[in-house]
Design an enzyme around this catalytic site. Structure first.
Site, PDB file in Angstrom:
ATOM      1  N   HIS A   1       2.242 -12.348 -18.226  1.00 17.20           N
ATOM      2  CA  HIS A   1       2.530 -10.904 -18.162  1.00 17.20           C
ATOM      3  C   HIS A   1       4.052 -10.741 -18.165  1.00 17.20           C
ATOM      4  O   HIS A   1       4.689 -10.548 -17.131  1.00 17.20           O
ATOM      5  CB  HIS A   1       1.930 -10.264 -16.906  1.00 17.20           C
ATOM      6  CG  HIS A   1       2.380  -8.831 -16.745  1.00 17.20           C
ATOM      7  ND1 HIS A   1       1.993  -7.822 -17.594  1.00 17.20           N
ATOM      8  CD2 HIS A   1       3.227  -8.245 -15.865  1.00 17.20           C
ATOM      9  CE1 HIS A   1       2.569  -6.692 -17.234  1.00 17.20           C
ATOM     10  NE2 HIS A   1       3.332  -6.921 -16.190  1.00 17.20           N
TER      11      HIS A   1
ATOM     12  N   ALA B   1       0.811  -1.224   0.000  1.00 15.85           N
ATOM     13  CA  ALA B   1       0.000   0.000   0.000  1.00 15.85           C
ATOM     14  C   ALA B   1       0.841   1.268   0.000  1.00 15.85           C
ATOM     15  O   ALA B   1       0.376   2.318  -0.452  1.00 15.85           O
ATOM     16  CB  ALA B   1      -0.925  -0.013   1.219  1.00 15.85           C
TER      17      ALA B   1
ATOM     18  N   GLN C   1       4.405   2.749  -5.093  1.00 12.49           N
ATOM     19  CA  GLN C   1       3.909   3.738  -6.056  1.00 12.49           C
ATOM     20  C   GLN C   1       2.574   3.326  -6.682  1.00 12.49           C
ATOM     21  O   GLN C   1       1.712   4.183  -6.901  1.00 12.49           O
ATOM     22  CB  GLN C   1       4.970   4.124  -7.084  1.00 12.49           C
ATOM     23  CG  GLN C   1       5.745   3.012  -7.729  1.00 12.49           C
ATOM     24  CD  GLN C   1       6.221   3.413  -9.113  1.00 12.49           C
ATOM     25  OE1 GLN C   1       6.154   4.569  -9.512  1.00 12.49           O
ATOM     26  NE2 GLN C   1       6.685   2.431  -9.879  1.00 12.49           N
TER      27      GLN C   1
ATOM     28  N   ASN D   1       9.485 -14.335  -4.053  1.00 12.99           N
ATOM     29  CA  ASN D   1       8.058 -14.034  -4.108  1.00 12.99           C
ATOM     30  C   ASN D   1       7.208 -15.171  -3.553  1.00 12.99           C
ATOM     31  O   ASN D   1       6.125 -14.923  -3.016  1.00 12.99           O
ATOM     32  CB  ASN D   1       7.654 -13.644  -5.525  1.00 12.99           C
ATOM     33  CG  ASN D   1       8.005 -12.184  -5.776  1.00 12.99           C
ATOM     34  OD1 ASN D   1       7.440 -11.304  -5.154  1.00 12.99           O
ATOM     35  ND2 ASN D   1       8.994 -11.949  -6.626  1.00 12.99           N
TER      36      ASN D   1
ATOM     37  N   VAL E   1      -1.093  -8.293  -8.818  1.00  9.69           N
ATOM     38  CA  VAL E   1      -0.431  -7.301  -9.680  1.00  9.69           C
ATOM     39  C   VAL E   1       1.092  -7.474  -9.578  1.00  9.69           C
ATOM     40  O   VAL E   1       1.816  -7.338 -10.559  1.00  9.69           O
ATOM     41  CB  VAL E   1      -0.843  -5.871  -9.254  1.00  9.69           C
ATOM     42  CG1 VAL E   1      -0.068  -4.818 -10.039  1.00  9.69           C
ATOM     43  CG2 VAL E   1      -2.345  -5.670  -9.422  1.00  9.69           C
TER      44      VAL E   1
ATOM     45  N   ASN F   1       4.777  -8.654  -9.602  1.00 13.04           N
ATOM     46  CA  ASN F   1       5.437  -9.580 -10.541  1.00 13.04           C
ATOM     47  C   ASN F   1       6.326 -10.605  -9.856  1.00 13.04           C
ATOM     48  O   ASN F   1       6.864 -10.318  -8.786  1.00 13.04           O
ATOM     49  CB  ASN F   1       6.273  -8.759 -11.533  1.00 13.04           C
ATOM     50  CG  ASN F   1       5.403  -8.128 -12.592  1.00 13.04           C
ATOM     51  OD1 ASN F   1       4.469  -8.759 -13.059  1.00 13.04           O
ATOM     52  ND2 ASN F   1       5.727  -6.898 -12.968  1.00 13.04           N
TER      53      ASN F   1
ATOM     54  N   GLN G   1       0.547 -15.266   2.045  1.00 13.48           N
ATOM     55  CA  GLN G   1      -0.651 -14.453   1.782  1.00 13.48           C
ATOM     56  C   GLN G   1      -1.815 -15.349   1.338  1.00 13.48           C
ATOM     57  O   GLN G   1      -2.964 -15.155   1.763  1.00 13.48           O
ATOM     58  CB  GLN G   1      -0.353 -13.370   0.738  1.00 13.48           C
ATOM     59  CG  GLN G   1       0.559 -12.271   1.312  1.00 13.48           C
ATOM     60  CD  GLN G   1       0.784 -11.105   0.365  1.00 13.48           C
ATOM     61  OE1 GLN G   1       0.325 -11.108  -0.771  1.00 13.48           O
ATOM     62  NE2 GLN G   1       1.510 -10.088   0.836  1.00 13.48           N
TER      63      GLN G   1
ATOM     64  N   ASP H   1      -1.648  -4.768 -20.120  1.00 14.73           N
ATOM     65  CA  ASP H   1      -1.194  -5.158 -21.463  1.00 14.73           C
ATOM     66  C   ASP H   1      -2.340  -4.978 -22.471  1.00 14.73           C
ATOM     67  O   ASP H   1      -2.149  -4.521 -23.593  1.00 14.73           O
ATOM     68  CB  ASP H   1      -0.721  -6.617 -21.449  1.00 14.73           C
ATOM     69  CG  ASP H   1       0.233  -6.867 -20.301  1.00 14.73           C
ATOM     70  OD1 ASP H   1       1.351  -6.349 -20.343  1.00 14.73           O
ATOM     71  OD2 ASP H   1      -0.159  -7.559 -19.339  1.00 14.73           O
TER      72      ASP H   1
ATOM     73  N   ARG I   1      -2.798  -1.365 -23.180  1.00 16.18           N
ATOM     74  CA  ARG I   1      -1.696  -0.899 -24.037  1.00 16.18           C
ATOM     75  C   ARG I   1      -1.953  -1.303 -25.491  1.00 16.18           C
ATOM     76  O   ARG I   1      -1.738  -0.511 -26.426  1.00 16.18           O
ATOM     77  CB  ARG I   1      -0.376  -1.523 -23.562  1.00 16.18           C
ATOM     78  CG  ARG I   1       0.139  -0.940 -22.262  1.00 16.18           C
ATOM     79  CD  ARG I   1       1.230  -1.781 -21.650  1.00 16.18           C
ATOM     80  NE  ARG I   1       1.861  -1.104 -20.515  1.00 16.18           N
ATOM     81  CZ  ARG I   1       2.641  -1.703 -19.625  1.00 16.18           C
ATOM     82  NH1 ARG I   1       2.901  -3.008 -19.730  1.00 16.18           N
ATOM     83  NH2 ARG I   1       3.178  -1.013 -18.643  1.00 16.18           N
TER      84      ARG I   1
HETATM   85  P1  NAD Z   1       7.033  -0.300  -5.133  1.00 16.10           P
HETATM   86  O1  NAD Z   1       8.388  -0.845  -4.878  1.00 16.10           O
HETATM   87  O2  NAD Z   1       6.832   1.165  -5.309  1.00 16.10           O
HETATM   88  O3  NAD Z   1       6.071  -0.737  -3.949  1.00 16.10           O
HETATM   89  C1  NAD Z   1       6.000  -2.060  -3.492  1.00 16.10           C
HETATM   90  C2  NAD Z   1       5.534  -1.993  -2.061  1.00 16.10           C
HETATM   91  O4  NAD Z   1       5.283  -3.337  -1.644  1.00 16.10           O
HETATM   92  C3  NAD Z   1       6.563  -1.410  -1.093  1.00 16.10           C
HETATM   93  O5  NAD Z   1       5.963  -0.381  -0.340  1.00 16.10           O
HETATM   94  C4  NAD Z   1       6.965  -2.600  -0.219  1.00 16.10           C
HETATM   95  O6  NAD Z   1       7.253  -2.224   1.115  1.00 16.10           O
HETATM   96  C5  NAD Z   1       5.700  -3.438  -0.307  1.00 16.10           C
HETATM   97  N1  NAD Z   1       5.887  -4.861   0.008  1.00 16.10           N
HETATM   98  C6  NAD Z   1       6.940  -5.663  -0.282  1.00 16.10           C
HETATM   99  N2  NAD Z   1       6.743  -6.888   0.220  1.00 16.10           N
HETATM  100  C7  NAD Z   1       5.527  -6.875   0.800  1.00 16.10           C
HETATM  101  C8  NAD Z   1       4.775  -7.837   1.503  1.00 16.10           C
HETATM  102  N3  NAD Z   1       5.254  -9.063   1.720  1.00 16.10           N
HETATM  103  N4  NAD Z   1       3.572  -7.489   1.998  1.00 16.10           N
HETATM  104  C9  NAD Z   1       3.088  -6.240   1.821  1.00 16.10           C
HETATM  105  N5  NAD Z   1       3.769  -5.274   1.170  1.00 16.10           N
HETATM  106  C10 NAD Z   1       4.964  -5.586   0.661  1.00 16.10           C
HETATM  107  O7  NAD Z   1       6.470  -1.114  -6.386  1.00 16.10           O
HETATM  108  P2  NAD Z   1       5.270  -0.734  -7.351  1.00 16.10           P
HETATM  109  O8  NAD Z   1       5.777   0.135  -8.432  1.00 16.10           O
HETATM  110  O9  NAD Z   1       4.113  -0.311  -6.549  1.00 16.10           O
HETATM  111  O10 NAD Z   1       5.004  -2.165  -8.049  1.00 16.10           O
HETATM  112  C11 NAD Z   1       4.527  -3.249  -7.303  1.00 16.10           C
HETATM  113  C12 NAD Z   1       4.584  -4.516  -8.134  1.00 16.10           C
HETATM  114  O11 NAD Z   1       3.702  -4.432  -9.252  1.00 16.10           O
HETATM  115  C13 NAD Z   1       5.954  -4.854  -8.705  1.00 16.10           C
HETATM  116  O12 NAD Z   1       6.160  -6.242  -8.583  1.00 16.10           O
HETATM  117  C14 NAD Z   1       5.796  -4.482 -10.177  1.00 16.10           C
HETATM  118  O13 NAD Z   1       6.704  -5.200 -10.980  1.00 16.10           O
HETATM  119  C15 NAD Z   1       4.387  -4.917 -10.408  1.00 16.10           C
HETATM  120  N6  NAD Z   1       3.718  -4.382 -11.608  1.00 16.10           N
HETATM  121  C16 NAD Z   1       2.867  -5.216 -12.253  1.00 16.10           C
HETATM  122  C17 NAD Z   1       2.181  -4.756 -13.360  1.00 16.10           C
HETATM  123  C18 NAD Z   1       1.220  -5.649 -14.105  1.00 16.10           C
HETATM  124  O14 NAD Z   1       0.736  -5.223 -15.159  1.00 16.10           O
HETATM  125  N7  NAD Z   1       0.902  -6.851 -13.657  1.00 16.10           N
HETATM  126  C19 NAD Z   1       2.377  -3.453 -13.810  1.00 16.10           C
HETATM  127  C20 NAD Z   1       3.251  -2.628 -13.102  1.00 16.10           C
HETATM  128  C21 NAD Z   1       3.931  -3.101 -11.992  1.00 16.10           C
HETATM  129  C1  LMR Z   2       4.735  -3.333 -16.501  1.00 20.96           C
HETATM  130  O1  LMR Z   2       4.236  -4.086 -17.344  1.00 20.96           O
HETATM  131  O2  LMR Z   2       4.703  -2.096 -16.590  1.00 20.96           O
HETATM  132  C2  LMR Z   2       5.463  -3.924 -15.313  1.00 20.96           C
HETATM  133  O3  LMR Z   2       5.071  -5.250 -15.131  1.00 20.96           O
HETATM  134  C3  LMR Z   2       6.945  -3.792 -15.501  1.00 20.96           C
HETATM  135  C4  LMR Z   2       7.717  -4.233 -14.278  1.00 20.96           C
HETATM  136  O4  LMR Z   2       8.667  -5.012 -14.480  1.00 20.96           O
HETATM  137  O5  LMR Z   2       7.387  -3.813 -13.150  1.00 20.96           O
END
Ligand code: NAD
Ligand code: LMR
Length: 329
Positions: free
Chosen positions: A188, A13, A16, A106, A130, A132, A113, A160, A163
């Site tokens: 993904h 939470a 970003q 992970n 969400v 990765n 969880q 995706d 996009r």
């Molecule tokens: P971020 O690093 O800004 O934030 C991640 C947060 O998760 C941090 O605040 C961290 O403290 C917290 N965290 C880590 N382990 C945790 C746990 N066990 N329990 C609860 N919180 C935990 O990252 P972000 O930019 O918010 O991205 C988050 C994830 O989403 C990344 O894995 C990123 O690759 C993925 N992502 C996926 C997609 C998609 O399309 N599926 C798109 C964009 C990003």
């Molecule tokens: C995205 O598709 O923007 C993210 O999954 C990229 C990443 O590796 O966080």
């Protein structure tokens, strides 16, 4: 009497995506303008203080639908009574980390969880992963929740999908709203396959796009499949607002249904459709009816598409085998 609030747990939470997501949920964009929500923010202990700051800002918005905010640093409490779980927090890949290391790190997050969801979430719980690698993280979480129907675990490929819609609309010179029925297949990841062969532009087959094989192969597919990396390169951080937007789209459509005459894409547990091995969390063309995702059946899959779907599914099989050999599923 006002309706009972829906409990929405957001992990990561303080990250970003969390920052771009929570305000939209609290404003009613996830579940609708008449549905109060109670936010449950789950972070690791180091993230709790920042989550408290975000909670203060949420309070300062005075959202009429926000019935409460609680912050947790452990999944057991974080998922107690959860109706909707957005599993965003994950362990990012860092320098020198192999794919196996990433899956293992992970697994240490999504296994517990999943177990907490199994133990304490509401009976109607719906989960969107969400973080990765989203598909395999969803597989891990689902495998630790044997009492929760596996169709409640999904992985996000809606970003995706969005996009691909945008790229196709730009190429065709039409508004995004006129592009329908495209599909993201598989993982993904960069192996995903954005498929335009059933797509329609303004109600007619998108042959102007699929006939342009050079654009399709050299531009459209790689642009969509590597867009996440391109955004990291440009922004110095991975996509956040567009990822939060896609998460809102996914859950809203899951709960309220997809528009008639169209479909979307979601990573769901395969029932064996289109030759994707049963049990893998793979992206498919899906509609949502009565609160459940259903795979769109009967689409013809030509050689061009088959080869690409198979390549992405092969990667999912490898990820599944890797987490299995690590004892994570
Ligand atoms: P971020 O690093 O800004 O934030 C991640 C947060 O998760 C941090 O605040 C961290 O403290 C917290 N965290 C880590 N382990 C945790 C746990 N066990 N329990 C609860 N919180 C935990 O990252 P972000 O930019 O918010 O991205 C988050 C994830 O989403 C990344 O894995 C990123 O690759 C993925 N992502 C996926 C997609 C998609 O399309 N599926 C798109 C964009 C990003
Ligand atoms: C995205 O598709 O923007 C993210 O999954 C990229 C990443 O590796 O966080």
């Amino acid at each position: 009497m006002s309706p009972t609030p829906v409990n929405v747990t957001v992990t990561g939470a303080a990250g970003q995506i969390g920052y771009a997501l929570l305000f939209r949920i609290a404003s009613g964009q996830l579940l609708g303008p008449d549905v109060p929500v109670r936010l449950r923010l789950l972070e690791i202990p180091q993230g709790v203080k920042a989550a408290e700051g975000t909670a203060m800002e949420l309070e300062d918005c005075a959202f009429p639908l926000l019935a409460g905010i609680d912050i947790f640093d452990n999944p057991t409490d974080g998922f107690a009574g959860t109706n909707i779980g957005l599993l965003v927090g994950a362990r990012p890949r860092t320098k020198g980390m192999e794919r196996g290391d990433l899956l293992e790190a992970n697994g240490g997050i999504f296994g517990p969880q999943g177990a907490a969801i199994n133990a304490g979430a509401a009976d109607d719980v719906r989960i969107l992963v969400v973080g990765n690698p989203a598909n395999t993280n969803a597989l891990i979480a689902a495998s630790h929740a044997p009492d929760v129907p596996s169709d409640r675990f999904t992985a996000m490929t809606r970003l995706d999908h969005n996009r691909a819609l945008s790229q196709a609309a730009t190429k065709a010179g039409v508004p995004v709203s006129q592009v329908r029925r495209l599909t993201i297949w598989g993982n993904h990841s960069a192996t995903q396959y954005p498929d335009l062969f059933h797509a329609e532009i303004d109600g007619a087959p998108a042959t102007a796009l699929t006939d342009d094989s050079t654009w399709l192969t050299d531009d459209f597919i790689p642009t969509v499949a590597t867009r996440g990396a391109a955004i990291i390169e440009a922004r110095g951080a991975s996509s956040a607002a567009s990822a939060a937007n896609a998460a809102v789209d996914h859950v809203r459509d899951w709960v309220h249904g997809t528009p008639k005459g169209d479909w979307t894409s979601a990573g769901i547990v395969s029932d064996g459709s289109y030759g994707v091995p049963e049990g893998l969390v793979s992206s498919f063309p899906v509609v949502s009816r009565d609160g459940r995702w259903e795979i769109v059946q009967g689409l013809e899959v030509g050689d061009f598409s088959r080869e690409r779907i198979d390549a992405s599914v092969k990667e999912l099989v490898e990820e599944r085998d890797a987490v299995r050999s690590l004892g994570l599923i």
